[in-house]
Write an enzyme that holds these catalytic residues in place. Sequence first.
Site, PDB file in Angstrom:
ATOM      1  CB  VAL B 146      -0.920   0.022   1.247  1.00 16.56           C
ATOM      2  CG1 VAL B 146      -1.820   1.246   1.218  1.00 16.56           C
ATOM      3  CG2 VAL B 146      -1.762  -1.252   1.320  1.00 16.56           C
ATOM      4  CB  CYS B 147       0.949   4.345  -0.082  1.00 16.34           C
ATOM      5  SG  CYS B 147       1.535   6.012  -0.363  1.00 16.34           S
ATOM      6  CD  GLN B 148       7.552   4.781   2.680  1.00 20.67           C
ATOM      7  OE1 GLN B 148       6.812   4.736   3.664  1.00 20.67           O
ATOM      8  NE2 GLN B 148       8.725   5.369   2.699  1.00 20.67           N
TER       9      GLN B 148
END
Lengths: 321, 352
Positions: B146-148
């Site tokens: 998720v994201c980073q």
Amino acid sequence: MKQDPLLQLQQWLEVQKACWQTALQSSNLDTSQLDNLLSACRQAVAAHLPEQHADIAEKMTLQLESFCRYGLNVLKILNNNDSDALQSAIEALSQQLQQQVNADFAQQWSIPAHLLQLLSNPQAQPLPGFSLIQSLFTHPQGRSQHNSLKLLGAYEVFGHAFNDHLIHQQHIIKATNSQLFDTLEHDSEISSLAQLHHLWIDAYEHHYSLSLKDNDYQQSYGQLANAILELQRQLKRCWEEEYRSLGLVPYEDYRALLEQHHTMRRTVRTLTQRLDNLEAQLNADINISSNNSSSNSNSNSNSNSNSNTQTSHPPQHDPIS
Amino acid sequence: MPFTLSPSKISQEINDWNRDLLHGLSILDTIEEIDVGTAAADIIYQEDRLTLKRYTPTTVINANAKPLLIVYALVNRPYILDLQPDRSLVRGLLQEGIPVYLIDWGYVQPVDQFVDLDDYLTGYLDRCVTAVCNDSHCRSLDLLGVCQGGVFSLCYTALYPARVDHLVTLVTPVNFHTHDNVLGHLARTIDLDLMLSSHGNMPGQLLIDAFRSLMPTNLPVRKQLNLPQQLKTRDQALNYLRMEKWINDCPDLAGAAFKQFMELFFGQNALLRGRFQLGNKEIDLGQISQPILNIYGSKDHLVPPEASQALRGLTNSRRYEEIEINAGHIGLFAGSRSQALLPKKIRDWVTT
């Protein structure tokens, strides 16, 4: 016995209603009773609500205070039959909301309160000198003059960056107000304070987002952020010197120790993992040789339950390989 | 002149607003605890600040599903994936019969300021993968970044391709230099060495403020002005408070890892090159042949769609698919529309 804060707020609501009745009939308002009660209510609410809600309650009551004050301002303008009512109302709103935005900005970068005052003032003059920094420079009193000079230099850089950023901010505000006037004069009909607030915010966000994409603004943002960080670093250096003179461990030395500690932990982990892998490999070899010898001695047997169990676990691997 | 505000209207409006606020405060008074991340789970591994959770299945495990390890970002806390029972990607996945594991990176301390990306990828993340494999008796697993965390998952899969079967990236930035990535433009103007010499770690509060500074009046002014509307009922208030808690709960970031991430990805846009050096290791996205499901939000202003779409063609994935969801960065996994859509899409992807 402490009074229930919600009951106090209820009282405040009643007082406020009365205050508004007066306000509707007169341009000369005395809001001191309202202010005192609101201040008492805010404290009571903060003390009464669970800690996790205190911040929200504080923000809500502050916003309420700001909203009410703005309402009273507009009311005064309207009661005075001011021919430039619209312009006056928008300027007042703009100033008030800008103060909120500035307070947030200052909090973000830990800008001292007396500088915040300058931020709030649209007629801001170039920064005056900090008396503390000046005293460090002119009366080192045992402090290193070299550090004081660096601090003063950082302060000057900060002053320039700050003033440069103010110019950008003022440009955004000017464009916001201008857009709001245009909208009001040509398109929209304003019948509530909240509507006016939202229009102002939409206009501000629009011009702010344009600035954010502008290279000059980005550079100015970076210069200010870096100037604040440099100022913080130089202030810290002055403290470091004080720590050393008192025989305390300064932050830089502590940081160096942390770095060594981290390197050692990493080495220990790597070596432990290598040892685990070697051990696992050794056990696997022993199992294979014992299986071989057992299959040699029981060549007719087809049992291999041990090797099945073994494969159910993933192989370890060396993370540094 | 369209300025039709009258004294009586103003008086009425302020009274209404104050009454709503009073009601909101009385609702707040009834709420003792803001509960988040309540799906049942066991901790199966702990190291330094991190904990690795195994969620308790709520239905029969899908026979075709491998363990799914969720790798969340270092920014903010992973309980946004299980904010409340009816807004929970984790519960949605469990309901689809997926065995779910999650890494909670915890709260970085000053002592962690020299922890770098290598420590995160080949250290913490790799040991978590091993722990999940041991726990589930598998040789490999599926990753959901998720994201980073998506960036971490891509790098990890490139480093250890044999350990990952399927890769799902959610709101993951790949191209950090898109023209609409305002945060990236601002971040590149900051002197990182100066930042870290002043703070050691990157303070979480500074990150919260940086996100807020993208919309400086929307959040402090408009949001506060609308606050009484969010507190009309206890349930509404709890919805609001849970999200507020999450927004303001941002751990510090380990200084060395933050600097490396900023330089490599925000600065050099390393993922876009496909091959780059991380510490003493080379990361080659060409090593990724696993099926990749890349999910992003059309209204995401933090990771614009273009930034995620850049993943297409960078790997040797044998099956690559993109899904664009009409949502923003957070709405994508916490919004009601995605709740109905995402778990099924992910289940279909990882079980075929």
